[in-house]
Design a protein around this motif. Structure first.
Motif, PDB file in Angstrom:
ATOM      1  N   LEU A 113       0.716  -1.205   0.126  1.00 13.89           N
ATOM      2  CA  LEU A 113      -0.010  -0.027  -0.049  1.00 13.89           C
ATOM      3  C   LEU A 113       0.901   1.243  -0.075  1.00 13.89           C
ATOM      4  O   LEU A 113       0.244   2.348   0.274  1.00 13.89           O
ATOM      5  CB  LEU A 113      -1.078  -0.138   1.227  1.00 13.89           C
ATOM      6  N   ALA A 114       2.088   1.170  -0.147  1.00 15.54           N
ATOM      7  CA  ALA A 114       3.082   2.216  -0.460  1.00 15.54           C
ATOM      8  C   ALA A 114       2.459   3.273  -1.498  1.00 15.54           C
ATOM      9  O   ALA A 114       2.216   2.891  -2.596  1.00 15.54           O
ATOM     10  CB  ALA A 114       4.433   1.780  -0.606  1.00 15.54           C
ATOM     11  N   GLY A 115       2.347   4.442  -1.200  1.00 16.84           N
ATOM     12  CA  GLY A 115       2.062   5.575  -1.890  1.00 16.84           C
ATOM     13  C   GLY A 115       0.315   5.335  -2.199  1.00 16.84           C
ATOM     14  O   GLY A 115      -0.207   6.045  -3.212  1.00 16.84           O
ATOM     15  N   TYR A 116      -0.363   4.656  -1.623  1.00 19.28           N
ATOM     16  CA  TYR A 116      -1.926   4.460  -1.673  1.00 19.28           C
ATOM     17  C   TYR A 116      -2.587   5.816  -1.574  1.00 19.28           C
ATOM     18  O   TYR A 116      -2.265   6.473  -0.422  1.00 19.28           O
ATOM     19  CB  TYR A 116      -2.373   3.386  -0.634  1.00 19.28           C
ATOM     20  N   PRO A 117      -3.338   6.422  -2.426  1.00 23.26           N
ATOM     21  CA  PRO A 117      -3.791   7.860  -2.261  1.00 23.26           C
ATOM     22  C   PRO A 117      -4.908   7.980  -1.363  1.00 23.26           C
ATOM     23  O   PRO A 117      -5.397   9.207  -1.153  1.00 23.26           O
ATOM     24  CB  PRO A 117      -4.037   8.075  -3.775  1.00 23.26           C
ATOM     25  N   HIS A 118      -5.388   7.107  -0.488  1.00 25.67           N
ATOM     26  CA  HIS A 118      -6.784   6.947   0.155  1.00 25.67           C
ATOM     27  C   HIS A 118      -5.964   6.553   1.636  1.00 25.67           C
ATOM     28  O   HIS A 118      -5.163   5.805   1.875  1.00 25.67           O
ATOM     29  CB  HIS A 118      -7.888   6.386  -0.505  1.00 25.67           C
ATOM     30  N   PRO A 119      -6.963   7.109   2.387  1.00 25.43           N
ATOM     31  CA  PRO A 119      -6.706   6.780   4.042  1.00 25.43           C
ATOM     32  C   PRO A 119      -6.796   5.209   4.236  1.00 25.43           C
ATOM     33  O   PRO A 119      -7.657   4.775   3.538  1.00 25.43           O
ATOM     34  CB  PRO A 119      -7.633   7.720   4.798  1.00 25.43           C
ATOM     35  N   TRP A 120      -6.041   4.789   4.881  1.00 26.37           N
ATOM     36  CA  TRP A 120      -5.910   3.123   5.257  1.00 26.37           C
ATOM     37  C   TRP A 120      -5.626   2.861   6.549  1.00 26.37           C
ATOM     38  O   TRP A 120      -4.786   3.509   7.360  1.00 26.37           O
ATOM     39  CB  TRP A 120      -5.545   2.323   4.259  1.00 26.37           C
ATOM     40  N   GLU A 121      -6.187   1.674   7.114  1.00 25.17           N
ATOM     41  CA  GLU A 121      -5.847   1.109   8.482  1.00 25.17           C
ATOM     42  C   GLU A 121      -5.557  -0.181   8.393  1.00 25.17           C
ATOM     43  O   GLU A 121      -6.109  -0.969   7.555  1.00 25.17           O
ATOM     44  CB  GLU A 121      -7.074   1.400   9.406  1.00 25.17           C
ATOM     45  N   LEU A 122      -4.822  -0.814   9.194  1.00 25.60           N
ATOM     46  CA  LEU A 122      -4.609  -2.160   9.323  1.00 25.60           C
ATOM     47  C   LEU A 122      -4.764  -2.926  10.619  1.00 25.60           C
ATOM     48  O   LEU A 122      -4.537  -2.388  11.715  1.00 25.60           O
ATOM     49  CB  LEU A 122      -3.148  -2.401   9.298  1.00 25.60           C
ATOM     50  N   ILE A 123      -6.163  -3.679  10.470  1.00 24.56           N
ATOM     51  CA  ILE A 123      -6.706  -4.515  11.902  1.00 24.56           C
ATOM     52  C   ILE A 123      -6.377  -5.731  11.813  1.00 24.56           C
ATOM     53  O   ILE A 123      -6.538  -6.533  10.936  1.00 24.56           O
ATOM     54  CB  ILE A 123      -7.940  -4.238  11.838  1.00 24.56           C
ATOM     55  N   LEU A 124      -5.179  -5.984  12.840  1.00 23.72           N
ATOM     56  CA  LEU A 124      -4.957  -7.467  13.086  1.00 23.72           C
ATOM     57  C   LEU A 124      -5.463  -8.124  14.414  1.00 23.72           C
ATOM     58  O   LEU A 124      -5.448  -7.380  15.317  1.00 23.72           O
ATOM     59  CB  LEU A 124      -3.323  -7.361  13.515  1.00 23.72           C
ATOM     60  N   VAL A 125      -6.101  -9.149  14.092  1.00 18.92           N
ATOM     61  CA  VAL A 125      -6.976  -9.914  15.152  1.00 18.92           C
ATOM     62  C   VAL A 125      -6.101 -11.064  15.671  1.00 18.92           C
ATOM     63  O   VAL A 125      -5.759 -12.159  14.952  1.00 18.92           O
ATOM     64  CB  VAL A 125      -8.297 -10.293  14.485  1.00 18.92           C
TER      65      VAL A 125
END
Length: 335
Positions: free
Chosen positions: A38-50
């Motif tokens: 997701l390097a350079g991904y132009p939109h906000p993102w989050e990573l959820i680790l369960v």
């Protein structure tokens, strides 16, 4: 390394959900790969680790590595091992994005496929883009052949035509995936579950990269083939009769009642004509058919009652979270 070219798509917020169980060695490389993908991904993102109740160092690794990367890496720790479906549901419940991507934590899925799948989901106005491991890096007899048989059987029964139901790498519209609840081991049948709330025309698949496992051990064996068959029966029932279970049980009851009634009527005619029917097996068949018909119809009534309770109460969950984490500020997103 240079960022890959991200396909253009409408503005959105992305949540990546990864359930993990006893994957301590995979935690850091997994999180690093997501950031590379997701390097350079132009939109906000989050990573959820369960963490699904791991018994190794996975929880500690998740906290350590997550803190190193930033607040957009969130950890949900389940109090015990609730299995993959419940862990995936926990991550989906915690996700705040408009688009949710799920994937395995064993490094076999490639996060670099995520932007392409999300772009197709949004640009083609789909509700689900499911990964297709066309060049699957798994054993032939224990994984590939049983999987191919299961995929064809599932597609035929559910009517959702996909080549690979078992791939965990999937991109969803959040409002659609959050409208269904996942139970048991139903993560294999998510496309079928989604078909209960959306049309199969809005479900598609995309060829994705599949890597051989590097660390840890697979949590699946040949025994899951038998569980798939049992789960498939449940999926078939819920797809056809979830909102009207009385039609399923009532239909079977009416059929048996009709057969039993005709048999008993025939026996009554013979009795009137002076024949001895007391020792005839057909009399017992008719009698028990009627009894079973009554039981099926009563079961249908009870099932309809339970269905009303199910649809009117949506507060129950399959898991308990040890550390609820619901950040609301925009700083908890990677931008």
């Amino acid at each position: 390394m240079p960022a890959q070219q991200t396909p253009s798509c409408p503005a959105h917020r992305l949540s990546v959900v990864i359930p993990m169980y006893n994957e301590a060695e995979n935690v850091e490389p997994m999180i690093a790969r997501v950031h590379e993908g997701l390097a350079g991904y132009p939109h906000p993102w989050e990573l959820i680790l369960v963490d699904d109740g791991s018994t190794d160092a996975t929880p500690a690794e998740l906290r350590r590595v997550g803190a190193k990367f930033g607040a957009h890496v969130r950890t949900v720790e389940l109090m015990r091992n609730f299995k993959q479906t419940a862990a995936m549901q926990a991550g989906i419940d915690a996700a705040r994005g408009d688009v949710i991507v799920t994937m395995d934590g064993d490094l076999q899925n490639d996060p670099k496929d995520i932007p392409r799948m999300v772009a197709r989901l949004l640009n083609e106005d789909l509700d689900l883009v499911s990964g297709w491991r066309k060049n699957r890096q798994d054993g032939l007899f224990l994984r590939k052949i049983p999987s191919r048989i299961a995929n064809r059987l599932i597609a035929k029964i559910t009517g959702v035509k996909l080549n690979d139901y078992g791939c965990s790498l999937k991109a969803f519209r959040a409002n659609v995936i959050k409208s269904v609840r996942l139970y048991g081991e139903m993560h294999r049948f998510i496309p079928a579950w989604l078909a209960t709330v959306t049309t199969p025309r809005r479900i598609s698949e995309e060829v994705v990269t599949h890597h051989a496992r590097q660390f840890g051990q697979s949590k699946y064996g040949i025994s899951r083939t038998f569980r798939v068959i049992l789960d498939l029966i449940s999926v078939f029932f819920f797809m056809r009769f979830r909102a009207r279970p009385g039609h399923f049980f009532g239909g079977a009851g009416l059929a048996l009642g009709t057969i039993g009634g005709l048999i008993l009527a025939y026996m009554a005619v013979l009795k009137i004509l002076g024949h001895d029917i007391g020792t005839r097996p057909l009399l017992m068949v008719g009698f028990f058919a009627v009894i079973m018909a009554v039981q099926f119809i009563l079961t249908g009534v009870l099932a309809e009652t339970l269905a009303r309770i199910y649809f009117e109460s949506g507060s129950a969950t399959l898991y308990q979270v040890r550390n609820p984490d619901s950040p609301t500020n925009d700083e908890a997103w990677h931008a």
